[in-house]
Write an enzyme that holds these catalytic residues in place. Structure first.
Site, PDB file in Angstrom:
ATOM      1  N   ASN A 152      39.236  41.704  36.217  1.00 28.16           N
ATOM      2  CA  ASN A 152      38.467  41.282  37.386  1.00 28.16           C
ATOM      3  C   ASN A 152      37.049  40.983  36.911  1.00 28.16           C
ATOM      4  O   ASN A 152      36.462  41.779  36.158  1.00 28.16           O
ATOM      5  CB  ASN A 152      38.436  42.389  38.440  1.00 28.16           C
ATOM      6  CG  ASN A 152      39.821  42.794  38.896  1.00 28.16           C
ATOM      7  OD1 ASN A 152      40.637  41.953  39.238  1.00 28.16           O
ATOM      8  ND2 ASN A 152      40.090  44.091  38.886  1.00 28.16           N
TER       9      ASN A 152
ATOM     10  N   ASN B  44      40.725  49.781  37.647  1.00 29.65           N
ATOM     11  CA  ASN B  44      41.083  48.453  37.154  1.00 29.65           C
ATOM     12  C   ASN B  44      40.046  48.034  36.117  1.00 29.65           C
ATOM     13  O   ASN B  44      38.907  48.505  36.145  1.00 29.65           O
ATOM     14  CB  ASN B  44      41.083  47.420  38.300  1.00 29.65           C
ATOM     15  CG  ASN B  44      42.153  47.692  39.326  1.00 29.65           C
ATOM     16  OD1 ASN B  44      43.234  48.145  38.998  1.00 29.65           O
ATOM     17  ND2 ASN B  44      41.847  47.421  40.586  1.00 29.65           N
TER      18      ASN B  44
ATOM     19  N   CYS C 182      35.747  43.355  46.745  1.00 29.95           N
ATOM     20  CA  CYS C 182      36.570  44.119  45.808  1.00 29.95           C
ATOM     21  C   CYS C 182      35.941  45.499  45.669  1.00 29.95           C
ATOM     22  O   CYS C 182      34.798  45.616  45.209  1.00 29.95           O
ATOM     23  CB  CYS C 182      36.646  43.419  44.446  1.00 29.95           C
ATOM     24  SG  CYS C 182      37.549  44.355  43.181  1.00 29.95           S
ATOM     25  N   GLY C 183      36.662  46.533  46.096  1.00 32.34           N
ATOM     26  CA  GLY C 183      36.113  47.879  46.080  1.00 32.34           C
ATOM     27  C   GLY C 183      35.891  48.416  44.685  1.00 32.34           C
ATOM     28  O   GLY C 183      34.815  48.958  44.374  1.00 32.34           O
TER      29      GLY C 183
ATOM     30  N   CYS D  69      42.997  49.854  44.129  1.00 29.83           N
ATOM     31  CA  CYS D  69      42.294  48.908  45.003  1.00 29.83           C
ATOM     32  C   CYS D  69      41.385  49.702  45.929  1.00 29.83           C
ATOM     33  O   CYS D  69      41.867  50.449  46.788  1.00 29.83           O
ATOM     34  CB  CYS D  69      43.286  48.080  45.801  1.00 29.83           C
ATOM     35  SG  CYS D  69      42.500  46.878  46.897  1.00 29.83           S
ATOM     36  N   GLY D  70      40.080  49.574  45.748  1.00 34.17           N
ATOM     37  CA  GLY D  70      39.132  50.364  46.512  1.00 34.17           C
ATOM     38  C   GLY D  70      39.066  49.996  47.983  1.00 34.17           C
ATOM     39  O   GLY D  70      38.893  50.866  48.845  1.00 34.17           O
ATOM     40  N   ASN D  71      39.169  48.705  48.315  1.00 31.62           N
ATOM     41  CA  ASN D  71      39.209  48.305  49.719  1.00 31.62           C
ATOM     42  C   ASN D  71      40.577  48.606  50.318  1.00 31.62           C
ATOM     43  O   ASN D  71      40.691  49.052  51.463  1.00 31.62           O
ATOM     44  CB  ASN D  71      38.892  46.815  49.861  1.00 31.62           C
ATOM     45  CG  ASN D  71      37.445  46.498  49.553  1.00 31.62           C
ATOM     46  OD1 ASN D  71      36.551  47.268  49.877  1.00 31.62           O
ATOM     47  ND2 ASN D  71      37.208  45.373  48.904  1.00 31.62           N
TER      48      ASN D  71
ATOM     49  N   ASN E 218      49.204  42.732  43.688  1.00 37.56           N
ATOM     50  CA  ASN E 218      48.317  41.584  43.858  1.00 37.56           C
ATOM     51  C   ASN E 218      49.030  40.483  44.638  1.00 37.56           C
ATOM     52  O   ASN E 218      50.249  40.509  44.813  1.00 37.56           O
ATOM     53  CB  ASN E 218      47.880  41.050  42.501  1.00 37.56           C
ATOM     54  CG  ASN E 218      47.050  42.035  41.717  1.00 37.56           C
ATOM     55  OD1 ASN E 218      46.115  42.623  42.245  1.00 37.56           O
ATOM     56  ND2 ASN E 218      47.388  42.237  40.453  1.00 37.56           N
TER      57      ASN E 218
ATOM     58  N   GLU F 246      39.368  38.127  41.226  1.00 37.22           N
ATOM     59  CA  GLU F 246      40.308  39.210  40.932  1.00 37.22           C
ATOM     60  C   GLU F 246      41.544  38.658  40.237  1.00 37.22           C
ATOM     61  O   GLU F 246      42.116  37.650  40.677  1.00 37.22           O
ATOM     62  CB  GLU F 246      40.720  39.922  42.217  1.00 37.22           C
ATOM     63  CG  GLU F 246      39.595  40.663  42.911  1.00 37.22           C
ATOM     64  CD  GLU F 246      40.110  41.610  43.967  1.00 37.22           C
ATOM     65  OE1 GLU F 246      40.942  42.475  43.630  1.00 37.22           O
ATOM     66  OE2 GLU F 246      39.703  41.459  45.138  1.00 37.22           O
ATOM     67  N   ARG F 247      41.957  39.321  39.170  1.00 40.21           N
ATOM     68  CA  ARG F 247      43.171  38.901  38.474  1.00 40.21           C
ATOM     69  C   ARG F 247      44.348  38.986  39.442  1.00 40.21           C
ATOM     70  O   ARG F 247      44.503  39.940  40.184  1.00 40.21           O
ATOM     71  CB  ARG F 247      43.425  39.782  37.243  1.00 40.21           C
ATOM     72  CG  ARG F 247      43.588  41.248  37.562  1.00 40.21           C
ATOM     73  CD  ARG F 247      43.955  42.071  36.369  1.00 40.21           C
ATOM     74  NE  ARG F 247      44.119  43.467  36.760  1.00 40.21           N
ATOM     75  CZ  ARG F 247      44.619  44.414  35.990  1.00 40.21           C
ATOM     76  NH1 ARG F 247      45.003  44.139  34.765  1.00 40.21           N
ATOM     77  NH2 ARG F 247      44.738  45.642  36.433  1.00 40.21           N
TER      78      ARG F 247
END
Length: 272
Positions: free
Chosen positions: A185, A153, A212-213, A81-83, A72, A203-204
């Site tokens: 998140n 997540n 956010c993906g 992380c999807g993106n 992060n 997002e944390r």
């Protein structure tokens, strides 16, 4: 001493990529260094940092050759992380590190993910959707019921009448730390049309981001649940930075499709 970097984004969720194939450049990736690199005034600026490292070098269990070591913006570890994984996958294909003609695996702290790259469009099999209990989240003096959804997540998805009701999101919304002891998140979601939602996210470790993906996946799962949708079902998810599409399959898997782009690269001296 200098190091190489790249900058990329998926629906304006932006990342610094650090090629460190054998794990000899950045060591354990000091959180202070990651935070400085992510800072938008004294660093390159990003929502997070993706180290490109071989799984054999990082020691994580994986059948994939390459591991997405994601941090992060504050330097803390994140499971998935999807993106970011779409940007990571595009980089691997662009650099000839994988054969992009067929689907391939990328290792993450949430397990191996199968990825398919078709030019700038990337599809990620995000794995199983896991729903939990409901709890409460609060922002700007308002409180909503939130659905607990794990998509790699932890997420708390709250349906609102207006995305503006979440306020600036400069301050982390309040949530039940008994349900989310490691942080969460938080997505604020509105229905736009059948199988079409829009969201904002805090997002944390990073604050409000343009996309956010994993959060889009969580929003789609929560929306399908409250809509009593029959799977397989696909949702369009609009975020401030663009649009992604999420398919929730009959066997509970989540397929995330969206764009990815590498926008810059260079070298820089170590930040102090």
């Amino acid at each position: 001493m200098t190091f190489a970097w790249l900058k990329g984004h998926g629906t304006e969720n932006d990342f610094v990529l650090l090629p460190d194939h054998e794990g000899t450049v950045h060591g354990d990736l000091d959180p202070t260094f990651v935070a400085a690199l992510s800072d938008r005034r004294r660093g390159l600026g990003a929502d997070g940092v993706l180290r490109v490292i071989r799984t054999s070098a990082i020691g994580e269990p994986s059948e994939a050759e390459w591991f997405m070591d994601y941090r992060n913006a504050d330097g803390s570890l994140s499971e998935m992380c999807g993106n970011g994984i779409r940007v990571f996958a595009l980089h691997l294909v662009d650099e000839g590190l994988v054969d992009g003609a067929a689907p391939f695996l990328i290792g993450t702290r949430d397990g191996d993910k199968q990825v398919t790259v078709d030019r700038d469009r990337v599809v990620v099999d995000m794995g199983l959707a896991r729903l939990g209990a409901t709890s409460k989240v609060s922002a700007e003096g308002r409180t909503w019921e939130a659905h607990e959804v794990s998509t790699g997540n932890p997420h708390a998805v709250a349906f609102v009448d207006d995305l503006a009701h979440a306020g600036s999101l400069l301050v982390e919304p309040e949530f039940d730390r008994g349900v989310y002891p490691d942080g969460v998140n938080i997505e604020f979601v509105v229905h736009r049309a059948p199988q079409h939602v829009a969201m904002r996210v805090h997002e944390r470790g990073s604050g409000e981001t343009r996309s956010c993906g994993t959060g889009a996946c969580a929003a789609a799962v929560a929306a399908a649940t409250v809509d009593h949708a029959v799977r397989p079902v696909s949702y369009r998810v609009d975020v401030p930075g663009g649009t992604v599409h999420v398919t929730w399959t009959a066997d509970d898997r989540l397929l995330l499709e969206g764009p990815a782009e590498i926008v810059a690269r260079g070298e820089m001296e170590w930040l102090r």
